[in-house]
Design a protein around this motif. Structure first.
Motif, short mmCIF file in Angstrom:
data_model
loop_
_atom_site.label_atom_id
_atom_site.label_comp_id
_atom_site.label_asym_id
_atom_site.label_seq_id
_atom_site.Cartn_x
_atom_site.Cartn_y
_atom_site.Cartn_z
N ILE A 36 19.24 -13.09 -38.95
CA ILE A 36 17.87 -12.56 -38.86
C ILE A 36 17.85 -11.26 -38.05
CG2 ILE A 36 15.55 -13.01 -37.97
CD1 ILE A 36 16.00 -15.98 -38.64
N GLU A 37 18.63 -11.23 -36.98
CA GLU A 37 18.70 -9.99 -36.19
C GLU A 37 19.23 -8.84 -37.04
OE1 GLU A 37 17.56 -9.59 -32.98
OE2 GLU A 37 16.81 -11.63 -33.32
N LEU A 39 19.09 -8.72 -40.38
CA LEU A 39 18.12 -8.49 -41.45
C LEU A 39 16.99 -7.57 -40.99
CD1 LEU A 39 17.44 -9.35 -44.40
CD2 LEU A 39 16.04 -11.18 -43.40
N ALA A 40 16.67 -7.66 -39.71
CA ALA A 40 15.60 -6.81 -39.16
C ALA A 40 15.91 -5.33 -39.35
CB ALA A 40 15.40 -7.12 -37.67
N GLY A 41 17.19 -5.00 -39.39
CA GLY A 41 17.58 -3.60 -39.57
C GLY A 41 17.34 -3.06 -40.97
N MET A 42 17.09 -3.96 -41.93
CA MET A 42 16.82 -3.51 -43.30
C MET A 42 15.49 -4.09 -43.82
SD MET A 42 19.51 -5.77 -45.63
CE MET A 42 18.70 -5.26 -47.15
N LYS A 43 14.60 -4.41 -42.89
CA LYS A 43 13.35 -5.08 -43.28
C LYS A 43 12.50 -4.23 -44.22
CE LYS A 43 10.71 -3.69 -39.17
NZ LYS A 43 10.01 -4.18 -37.97
N ASP A 44 12.62 -2.91 -44.13
CA ASP A 44 11.83 -2.04 -45.00
C ASP A 44 12.37 -1.99 -46.42
OD1 ASP A 44 10.17 -1.43 -42.87
OD2 ASP A 44 11.38 0.29 -42.26
N ARG A 45 13.55 -2.59 -46.64
CA ARG A 45 14.16 -2.56 -47.98
C ARG A 45 14.01 -3.89 -48.71
NH1 ARG A 45 19.84 -0.95 -45.97
NH2 ARG A 45 20.45 -1.79 -48.02
N SER A 56 12.78 -20.41 -37.48
CA SER A 56 13.16 -19.16 -38.14
C SER A 56 11.94 -18.30 -38.45
CB SER A 56 13.94 -19.46 -39.43
OG SER A 56 15.20 -20.01 -39.12
N THR A 57 10.84 -18.93 -38.83
CA THR A 57 9.61 -18.19 -39.10
C THR A 57 9.19 -17.37 -37.88
OG1 THR A 57 8.83 -19.79 -40.74
CG2 THR A 57 7.15 -18.43 -39.66
N ALA A 58 9.26 -17.98 -36.71
CA ALA A 58 8.87 -17.27 -35.48
C ALA A 58 9.77 -16.07 -35.23
CB ALA A 58 8.91 -18.23 -34.30
N GLN A 59 11.08 -16.23 -35.46
CA GLN A 59 12.01 -15.12 -35.22
C GLN A 59 11.81 -14.01 -36.26
OE1 GLN A 59 16.17 -16.21 -35.26
NE2 GLN A 59 16.85 -14.20 -34.57
N LEU A 60 11.58 -14.38 -37.50
CA LEU A 60 11.33 -13.38 -38.54
C LEU A 60 10.06 -12.60 -38.25
CD1 LEU A 60 12.26 -15.68 -41.55
CD2 LEU A 60 13.37 -13.47 -41.08
N ARG A 61 9.00 -13.30 -37.87
CA ARG A 61 7.73 -12.63 -37.58
C ARG A 61 7.87 -11.69 -36.38
NH1 ARG A 61 3.99 -17.66 -39.11
NH2 ARG A 61 3.35 -16.96 -41.18
N LYS A 62 8.67 -12.08 -35.41
CA LYS A 62 8.89 -11.25 -34.23
C LYS A 62 9.43 -9.87 -34.64
CE LYS A 62 12.54 -11.59 -31.65
NZ LYS A 62 13.64 -12.07 -30.77
N HIS A 63 10.19 -9.86 -35.71
CA HIS A 63 10.76 -8.59 -36.20
C HIS A 63 9.90 -7.93 -37.27
CE1 HIS A 63 14.47 -8.79 -33.95
NE2 HIS A 63 14.68 -10.03 -34.35
N GLY A 64 8.72 -8.48 -37.53
CA GLY A 64 7.82 -7.86 -38.49
C GLY A 64 8.22 -8.08 -39.94
#
Length: 213
Positions: A36-37, A39-45, A56-64
Motif C-alpha cells: 500500500i505504501e 501503491l501510494a506513489g502511483m495513486k494518480d495512475r 487496509s481501508t484505513a491505510q489506503l484512505r490515509k494515502h488518498g
C-alpha cells in the motif's frame, strides 16, 4: 535477509503487476502494508482499490486512494495479498489476520492473484500454521466437533470478531496433503462461512521478496 526486508521487497515488487487505470484488489497484513505504501506513489495512475479489510481501508484512505465497492467494479484485473503459508503449488493458508472471507471474495473475482510473502511462509505441506475457519457464532461447537472427527484440534480465537461479525476457529494438528479436497469438504458444513485454504483458487504468481517463484 531479514523477514521484514523480504516483506518490503515483495510489497514493492508487486507494483510491477499493477497496470495504469486498474482497480486494484488489496489484501491485508504486514506485507500488504508495504504494498500500500508503494501503491501510494502511483495513486494518480489507478482508478482506486477494493479493500479486503477495515485495516487496509484505513491505510489506503490515509494515502488518498479511493475505496471502491466490488459490486460496482465488476471483475478485477489484479489482487495483491499475503499469506500465512504457501506450498510449491501456490496453494495457501490465509486468515491469520481474520480477514479471510473478504480476501477470498476479492481473490475469486480477480483475473490475476499475486501473493507476496517472505521465505518463512514457504512450506512443503500446508498445516504447520493453524488453519483459520470463519464460523457463524452459533455453529462454533458444531464445527469444532466436525473438526475433531477429521483429526484436527480446534481452538476458538477467543475475543476476535471478524469484520463480518463472526468468530474464528484455528485448527491445529493437520498435515494438509490434499488442500483442494479438504476445502471442498469443509465448505459443505453448515455454519462455516469461509475456510482459510486458498487451494481451489490458488495464487497465480508468488513473490518471495522481489523474486517470482
Amino acid at each position: 535477509m531479514s523477514n521484514a526486508n523480504e516483506k518490503r521487497l515483495a510489497g514493492e515488487a508487486a507494483i510491477r503487476y499493477v497496470e495504469d487505470g486498474a482497480v486494484v484488489g488489496v489484501g491485508t497484513g504486514s506485507t500488504v502494508a508495504y504494498f500500500i505504501e508503494a501503491l501510494a506513489g502511483m495513486k494518480d495512475r489507478i482508478k482506486g482499490a477494493v479493500s479486503s479489510s477495515e485495516q487496509s481501508t484505513a491505510q489506503l484512505r490515509k494515502h488518498g486512494i479511493e475505496i471502491l465497492d466490488l459490486n460496482s467494479t465488476g471483475p478485477l484485473t489484479i489482487y495483491i495479498d499475503g499469506a500465512d503459508e504457501c506450498d510449491p503449488h501456490k496453494r495457501l493458508i490465509k486468515g491469520g489476520g481474520a480477514a479471510l472471507t473478504r480476501e477470498k471474495i476479492v481473490a475469486e473475482t480477480a483475473q490475476k492473484f499475486v501473493c507476496i510473502i517472505d521465505s518463512s511462509k514457504q512450506v512443503d505441506v500446508l498445516g504447520t500454521f493453524p488453519l483459520p475457519i470463519e464460523v457463524i457464532p452459533m455453529a462454533r461447537s458444531l464445527i469444532g466437533r466436525e473438526i475433531v472427527k477429521r483429526g484436527g484440534n480446534p481452538v476458538w480465537r477467543d475475543g476476535v470478531v471478524t469484520d463480518n461479525g463472526n468468530w474464528i476457529i484455528d485448527v491445529h494438528g493437520w498435515r494438509i496433503t490434499d488442500p483442494v479436497a479438504l476445502e471442498r469438504d469443509l465448505n459443505q458444513l453448515p455454519g462455516i462461512v469461509t475456510v482459510g485454504l486458498f487451494a481451489r483458487r490458488p495464487a497465480d504468481v508468488v513473490l518471495v521478496g522481489d523474486r517470482e517463484i
